[in-house]
Enzyme design. Structure first.
Site, PDB file in Angstrom:
ATOM      1  N   GLU A 415       0.820  -1.210   0.000  1.00  0.00           N
ATOM      2  CA  GLU A 415       0.000   0.000   0.000  1.00  0.00           C
ATOM      3  C   GLU A 415       0.857   1.264   0.000  1.00  0.00           C
ATOM      4  O   GLU A 415       0.658   2.180   0.801  1.00  0.00           O
ATOM      5  CB  GLU A 415      -0.948  -0.016   1.214  1.00  0.00           C
ATOM      6  CG  GLU A 415      -1.943  -1.154   1.155  1.00  0.00           C
ATOM      7  CD  GLU A 415      -2.824  -1.242   2.386  1.00  0.00           C
ATOM      8  OE1 GLU A 415      -2.621  -0.437   3.319  1.00  0.00           O
ATOM      9  OE2 GLU A 415      -3.706  -2.103   2.432  1.00  0.00           O
ATOM     10  N   THR A 416       1.814   1.281  -0.902  1.00  0.00           N
ATOM     11  CA  THR A 416       2.733   2.410  -0.954  1.00  0.00           C
ATOM     12  C   THR A 416       2.677   3.114  -2.307  1.00  0.00           C
ATOM     13  O   THR A 416       3.545   3.896  -2.644  1.00  0.00           O
ATOM     14  CB  THR A 416       4.157   1.922  -0.630  1.00  0.00           C
ATOM     15  OG1 THR A 416       4.975   3.016  -0.314  1.00  0.00           O
ATOM     16  CG2 THR A 416       4.737   1.105  -1.767  1.00  0.00           C
TER      17      THR A 416
END
Length: 1007
Positions: A415-416
């Site tokens: 989730e970057t």
């Protein structure tokens, strides 16, 4: 005679063309370290006095030994445990054998921001806490009394988005090498092709050291079987210092590594200078092939296989980040027993023990390197160190892990960002091209798209296939569901009121259970985020373009406690299938019913419900892999059913009666499995069990003890919450007690723990001492809040972890008690349960040979237990006097009665707000007006409009359960499909003000 024997051996070695030299020697130095929490000046110097420091063995987590506290800097995000600077020191004599050798120290994992010194000389710093690293000690070593000092700095908080721990989490080794040697991570074993008849592959080898004339270096690789026989061998090949070579190997009739039969070989890499062996490295490897395709999904050794996976953080509950290998092995085996075949290392690499055990046990691994590439927690690696360190850390990670056959995919981050903007994938492929890359919510720049939260949204997987019909994807973090062991609610609860979710049938139209705590989550599969476990697995199973799923999570983990509005003392949230104590929740058996073949059946809930009126309808769910399941209540059949193909369960609505509830699973008409719940009576005894009655003396062996409360017939009492006191005797240390309660912030390493829904556990580790090891447990048993007279029982039990026999009677102990608060040593001798009728403080003592062994205290309050009516489970029927005094409740989200109904602007009905969270345009009145709603934007046609699905979040100042970050004061929002966002700015009983772009509409509810 000795001289003659030596000459004979030397001649034999020369005749084979090799002289075996003293090559590499590994010395483990895990034991006998000194540890101190808090920064100290000069602690790296040899002259520093560390005598007052604590004695510890590695692996070690300093944080988990401390006390939970609301004001600890890490806060709820990291589980309220202490952090800071921790010092370690180890004194050792140099094991160097000759002057031409080098000595390195290798660390498996140090969290975080470590600095290492040898004899006062700084060797280097390493910020990332999950990467293996090494330093050269050679030029600073002395023959005696060398001091290795490590400063761990986990001061700035929060340093992660969950519990991180603080300390040396992995093993530490001294490695002696010749000046020319195989580079760390410089051997890479690859399988190119393999079937049951033949296998072939490659080995690349890199060596390093000072260049020198006169070297004639050759490299050779041997593949060694279980019995020590060399089964494959490469031809010797010349190699130069600083270079690498590639060798090919072939093997007849290979034993391939797989999930069911994880066969391993030993790769022996030999470097010679002439006839002299100057280095030799042994590496455990497996022969297996990986393929990924739309036609066949993921294939292991040519066989299609769905990834039945879980995500796992690196903490082990009461042992924190410092896993004893045996406890880690037991956790992996428990997941395999459930049918799990894959683990995602969320969100960082693990220690070598983890990968070695996955290799040995046949557990596939998605190996993940980073949580983020930028700041996600205020003081995390992504924000502070990523830009400077990521390439070095990625190379170290891949070189260390690429020979483990268990690893089948690499994840570049979590989730970057949806794009691999740093091309971490490309950098990985410099060192390993045999495995695909993915990422948590990563869609571009990786080999396989990975879906976290978006993968659980309605229609997301179908949409993926429509957009990319020739590609596969993996659910990297789906589903997110929550359960608290032993806790039930029949109403469905979704964490995110504001987001779309896959709706599931409710198990009842009103709540029937009112125990527990608002932070607990139902063990029916009706509490989650976006998608249930059942819906998720059905999609994963039936959609061939999804190669598997990794649910969040396998085990509960400390931290992320403030997420979702949690406040002290909530130290965890309940995403795990298995609780912090290692005790399975009901989801365990759901997955077992879908992921295993051995006949099984499980039913929920348990059948001891003290406050249910007779004939209250209880949803009874069975999970089974059998053809059909029949349910019996007190011997009477309630019907035989087949699994619901959509909801993957068997469901009965059963009028509650105390007694025996039994489920029987049938295959081909034959009973092959059963599960029985029996209504328990008052708690009267303790049951004390262990998984190890012959604890080793190696300082590594562990034993787990499980304590539970039972009635006089031995039936577990699932509501028992009494405090249990423990006496630990013998050469053993307490690694921690745990019960799985999300809001129990009792320190782990003290000798007591409350039961939680009937159970608690303790984890102990051997020392090097000999002699008997015994654990004794005692408790005062009964309901701590009782409405009328009740019976109170005392019990004491012992279990032997080494030597002796279990004490199951009271022959060598006695118990005395008082009910007036006085000293129990002079109290009444306990012989049988006794009755109390008023609020009472019971004190008791366990005496052995007339000496106190354990002292006990329990408070019993006469009164009515306040029902737990959580607004999250709206609409609850809270019947408590306190709630009645406050007036009618207001329930948030789509269940808010003030919003449900038809809303109009002028004479036109715009929308209908339904209680299930769906917003529908009223087609009849739209037709009557001859146009569509102005709130919808343009006037297009008179055709019947389609329902518009809304998503909700809310902010009521008086709502203690909401997350204050969800929205502004008094707002409820939704999205209208394909037409931007509508915002409800204020709420009243009859009027809403709606802002649509630069337009304002006043809506009133239609009478």
């Amino acid at each position: 005679m000795k001289l003659i024997l030596f000459q004979f051996v030397l001649m034999l070695l020369l005749s084979t063309g090799s002289v075996v030299a003293d090559t590499r020697v590994t010395t483990n130095i895990d034991f006998d370290w000194k540890c101190h929490g808090g920064d100290l000046e000069g602690a790296q110097q040899n002259s520093f006095n560390d005598a007052p420091w604590a004695d510890v063995d590695l692996p070690h987590d300093w944080s988990v030994e401390g006390e939970y506290a609301a004001d600890n800097p890490a806060g709820g995000r990291c589980g309220y445990l202490p952090t800071g600077v921790v010092w370690y020191r180890k004194t050792f004599d140099s094991p160097l054998t000759t002057d031409d050798k080098q000595m390195f120290v290798e660390f498996d994992s140090v969290f975080m921001n470590s600095t290492v010194w040898i004899n006062g000389h700084q060797l280097g710093k390493r910020p990332y806490g999950y990467i293996r690293f090494a330093y050269d000690l050679t030029e600073h070593l002395k023959p005696k009394d060398n001091v290795l000092a490590v400063r761990v700095d986990n001061t700035l908080q929060p340093s992660g988005r969950w519990y991180t721990g603080t300390g040396i989490f992995g093993h530490v080794n001294l490695l002696q090498l010749g000046s020319v040697h195989i580079k760390r991570g410089g051997v890479f074993f690859k399988t190119v092709e393999a079937d049951q008849n033949n296998a072939s592959g490659e080995v690349t080898v890199e060596i390093e050291g000072p260049s020198a004339e006169g070297l004639s270096l050759l490299v050779e690789n041997e593949l060694v079987g279980d019995d020590g026989t060399v089964v494959a061998k490469t031809e010797p090949q010349a190699i130069e210092v600083g270079q690498q070579c590639l060798q090919k190997w072939t093997l007849k009739n290979p034993k391939r590594w797989g999930v069911e039969r994880p066969h391993l070989y030993t790769l022996r890499t030999i470097i010679r200078n002439g006839n002299r062996v100057i280095d030799q490295l042994e590496t455990r490897v497996g022969i297996r092939t990986l393929k990924f395709s739309l036609e066949n999904g993921f294939q292991l050794n040519g066989q299609s296989l769905k990834l039945k996976g879980v995500c796992e953080h690196h903490d082990g509950g009461p042992v924190g980040g410092a896993f004893p290998r045996k406890i880690l092995r037991e956790r992996i085996m428990l997941l395999k027993r459930m049918g799990c075949n894959a683990i995602r290392t969320a969100h960082n690499p693990r220690t070598a023990d983890f990968y070695e055990l996955c290799d040995e046990l046949g557990m596939l691994v998605m190996d993940e390197i980073f949580d983020g590439w930028h700041q996600k927690a205020e003081e995390d690696y992504g924000g502070r160190f990523f830009d400077h360190w990521w390439k070095q850390d990625v190379e170290s990670w891949i070189r260390a892990n690429r020979n483990y056959p268990c690893i089948v995919m690499y994840s570049v981050g979590n989730e970057t960002g949806e794009n691999d903007v740093h091309d971490i994938t490309g950098y990985i492929k410099r060192f390993d091209t045999t495995r695909p890359t993915t990422g948590g919510t990563m869609f571009e720049g990786v080999d396989i798209q990975g879906y976290n939260g978006p993968g659980g949204e309605p229609g997301s997987m179908q949409e993926f296939h429509e957009k990319f019909p020739d590609e596969i994807c993996v659910r990297t973090e789906v589903p997110h569901t929550l359960q608290t062991r032993g806790f039930y609610r029949v109403k469905t609860w979704w964490r995110d009121k504001r987001k779309p979710r896959n709706l599931i049938p409710e198990y009842g139209d009103k709540q029937i259970f009112f125990d527990g705590h608002p932070r607990y989550s139902s063990c029916y599969d009706n509490c989650g985020v976006r998608i249930s476990a059942r819906t998720s697995w059905r999609e994963t199973r039936d959609m061939p373009w999804i190669i598997g799923e990794f649910r969040w999570t396998g085990f509960d983990y400390i931290g992320e406690a403030s997420f979702g509005g949690g406040e002290w003392p909530a130290r965890i949230w309940n995403f795990g299938i298995i609780d912090l104590a290692g005790i399975p929740k009901d989801h365990f058996w759901f997955y077992q019913s879908q992921w295993t073949q051995e006949p099984m059946v499980h039913i929920l809930p348990h059948w001891t419900h003290r406050f249910l009126e007779p004939d209250t309808i209880v949803p009874v769910v069975a999970y089974s892999n059998c053809d059909s399941v029949e349910l019996f209540l007190n011997g009477q059949s309630l019907g035989k059913k087949q699994e619901d193909p959509q909801w993957l369960e068997f469901l009965w609505k059963v009028p509650y009666q105390q007694g025996t509830l039994k489920a029987v699973g049938y295959n081909d008409g034959k009973a092959v499995a059963e599960k029985v719940w029996q209504t328990s009576q008052q708690p009267a005894k303790l049951r004390l069990e262990t998984n190890n009655r012959s604890l080793d003396t190696d300082r590594r062996d562990t034993a787990t003890i499980t304590v539970s409360a039972t009635d006089r017939n031995g039936v577990t009492v699932p509501w028992a919450m009494n405090r249990v006191e423990f006496k630990i005797e013998g050469p053993v240390k307490n690694l921690g007690f745990e019960n799985g309660d999300p809001v129990d912030v009792t320190r782990h390493r003290i000798n007591h723990r409350n039961l939680f829904y009937g159970y608690a556990r303790g984890f102990l580790q051997a020392t090097d001492g000999t002699g008997d090891v015994r654990v004794t447990a005692a408790a005062i048993l009964g309901d701590t809040v009782f409405p009328s007279d009740q019976m109170i029982a005392l019990d004491v039990q012992s279990v032997q972890l080494r030597g002796g026999v279990d004490q199951v009677s009271h022959s060598d102990v006695e118990m005395r008690y008082t009910i007036d608060g006085s000293d129990p040593e002079n109290g009444k001798l306990y012989t049988e349960p006794f009755q109390i009728s008023q609020t009472t403080r019971v004190r008791a003592v366990v005496l052995r040979d007339a000496e106190p062994l354990l002292t006990l205290t329990e408070e019993f309050v006469k009164g009515t237990r306040e029902p737990v009516s959580d607004r999250r489970w709206a609409p609850d029927a809270d019947k408590s006097p306190a709630a009645a005094a406050k007036g009618p409740k207001r329930f948030p989200g789509p269940f808010d009665k003030e919003l449900i109904g038809k809303w109009v602007s002028d004479d036109n009905v715009l929308f209908e707000f339904r209680a299930d969270g769906v917003m529908v345009e009223n087609s009849n009145l739209v037709k009557k007006s001859g146009r569509k709603s102005n709130a919808g934007g343009k006037n297009k046609s008179k055709s019947k409009p389609k329902p518009t699905r809304g998503f909700w979040w809310y902010d009521f100042p008086d709502d203690v359960f909401e997350n204050p970050k969800d929205a502004g004061n008094g707002q409820i929002r939704w999205k209208k499909a394909g037409d931007g966002e509508l915002q409800l700015e204020t709420q009243a009983a009859e009027v809403l003000k709606v802002i649509k772009g630069d337009k304002t509409l006043l809506l009133r509810r239609k009478k």
